[in-house]
Design an enzyme around this catalytic site. Structure first.
Site, PDB file in Angstrom:
ATOM      1  N   LEU A  64      -2.318  -9.128   0.865  1.00 25.81           N
ATOM      2  CA  LEU A  64      -2.540  -8.947  -0.560  1.00 25.81           C
ATOM      3  C   LEU A  64      -4.009  -9.218  -0.843  1.00 25.81           C
ATOM      4  O   LEU A  64      -4.613 -10.113  -0.233  1.00 25.81           O
ATOM      5  CB  LEU A  64      -1.678  -9.922  -1.382  1.00 25.81           C
ATOM      6  N   ASP A  65      -4.594  -8.456  -1.767  1.00 21.91           N
ATOM      7  CA  ASP A  65      -5.970  -8.724  -2.184  1.00 21.91           C
ATOM      8  C   ASP A  65      -6.094 -10.164  -2.654  1.00 21.91           C
ATOM      9  O   ASP A  65      -5.137 -10.760  -3.162  1.00 21.91           O
ATOM     10  CB  ASP A  65      -6.382  -7.808  -3.343  1.00 21.91           C
ATOM     11  N   ARG A  66      -7.286 -10.707  -2.543  1.00 20.75           N
ATOM     12  CA  ARG A  66      -7.534 -12.076  -2.988  1.00 20.75           C
ATOM     13  C   ARG A  66      -7.156 -12.274  -4.447  1.00 20.75           C
ATOM     14  O   ARG A  66      -6.653 -13.337  -4.836  1.00 20.75           O
ATOM     15  CB  ARG A  66      -9.016 -12.430  -2.772  1.00 20.75           C
TER      16      ARG A  66
END
Length: 314
Positions: A147-149
């Site tokens: 998942l993106d930050r």
């Protein structure tokens, strides 16, 4: 064959995970003026020379085949060297990782906004993987997807190296169903539900992805769940997993996700500003377990700050 395995990442590193961190891999140049490996490394890491000398003396700098780098080891062109790097101090992300499920093979967590999935770039110790390796003493812990930050929600990690390949294959074959929730502007003229298809590319070294002409590699199903004034809650079901795919597709439709600092315009945001999390949440991950053959379904317990009410239709 050994060199081919090393180049493709199939050979395990000769150093174990330590304090939650994998050893770093450094590739030596094809040629140069150095007579020993140590001479090249001292030039390459001149700022950390004292620490490097200590690691060499302690036998903590190894070639890919496990041979230690010594003061006299001749320079090895195009070889890989492994060593432990000292991560720079990082400001702590003030949000915890909540565990949703744990068994012998899987650890499923609810990732908070602002915490990186894996250690990279400026975010090393402040990542889900390093935090959980340290918290539970799990050096083999590895994410099965990312998942993106800035994205929160369900994240699935592998606990058992012997089973990891089965789960990785399942993700690679797109046998996993994922859904996301997003808060974005409401456009009454937008005909939803709809399927968005495009080609998305992201060049190395650039922070944003973009759509370009060519063969489709990104597909997202989008439905509107509820409307409140000029804002709406959307459910997104990606059929592919391109970088920033959901953010790019909603921005293209003229409904960029709330508090997105990348799309439609890249904005400079303080990395320690936790006040405006991206309104994107990994809602659910579902699949047929390749080990047990049983259906699995994991749902987030988090709520988006921009839409704290119950999600319709759950």
């Amino acid at each position: 064959m050994a060199r081919r395995q090393e180049r493709t990442g199939r050979r395990p590193p000769p150093l174990p995970v330590r304090d939650g961190l994998n050893p770093s891999r450094v590739r030596l140049p094809l040629d140069g003026p150095w007579t020993t490996v140590a001479e090249h490394l001292r030039e390459r890491f001149a700022v950390d020379r004292e620490r490097l000398d200590g690691k060499i003396a302690a036998g903590e700098v190894l070639l890919a085949d496990g041979r230690p780098v010594t003061e006299t080891l001749p320079f090895q062109p195009d070889e890989f060297v492994y060593l432990y790097r000292d991560p720079a101090p990082e400001p702590p992300v003030p949000f915890d990782v909540d565990v949703l499920h744990r068994d012998d093979g899987l650890l499923v967590v609810d990732k908070p906004h602002f915490l990186s999935t894996t250690p990279r770039g400026l975010h090393v110790t402040e990542s889900v993987v390093v935090r959980l390796r340290r918290r539970y003493g799990l050096p083999e812990l590895s994410p099965l997807h990312r998942l993106d930050r800035l994205t929160a929600g369900v994240l699935v990690l592998s606990l058992a190296p012997a089973q990891r390949g089965l789960y990785q294959t399942m993700f690679a074959r797109r046998e996993v169903t994922k859904s996301y929730l997003a808060v974005a502007p409401h456009r009454p003229d937008l005909d939803l539900p709809a399927v968005v298809r495009s080609r998305i590319v992201k060049e190395r070294g650039t922070p944003v992805a973009r759509e370009v002409p060519g063969e489709v590699n990104a597909v997202t199903r989008i439905e509107r769940l509820a409307v409140r004034g000029d804002r709406a809650l959307y459910r997104l079901r990606p059929e592919t997993g391109r970088t920033h795919q959901l953010r790019v597709h909603l921005s293209r439709l003229g409904i960029p996700i709330e508090d997105d600092p990348f799309y439609p315009v890249l904005r400079d945001v303080d990395r320690q500003d936790w006040s405006a999390p991206l309104q994107l949440l990994a809602e659910e991950v579902a699949f047929v377990d390749p080990v047990s053959g049983l259906p699995r379904r994991f749902r987030t317990r988090r709520r988006l700050a921009g839409w704290p009410d119950e999600v319709p239709g759950v």
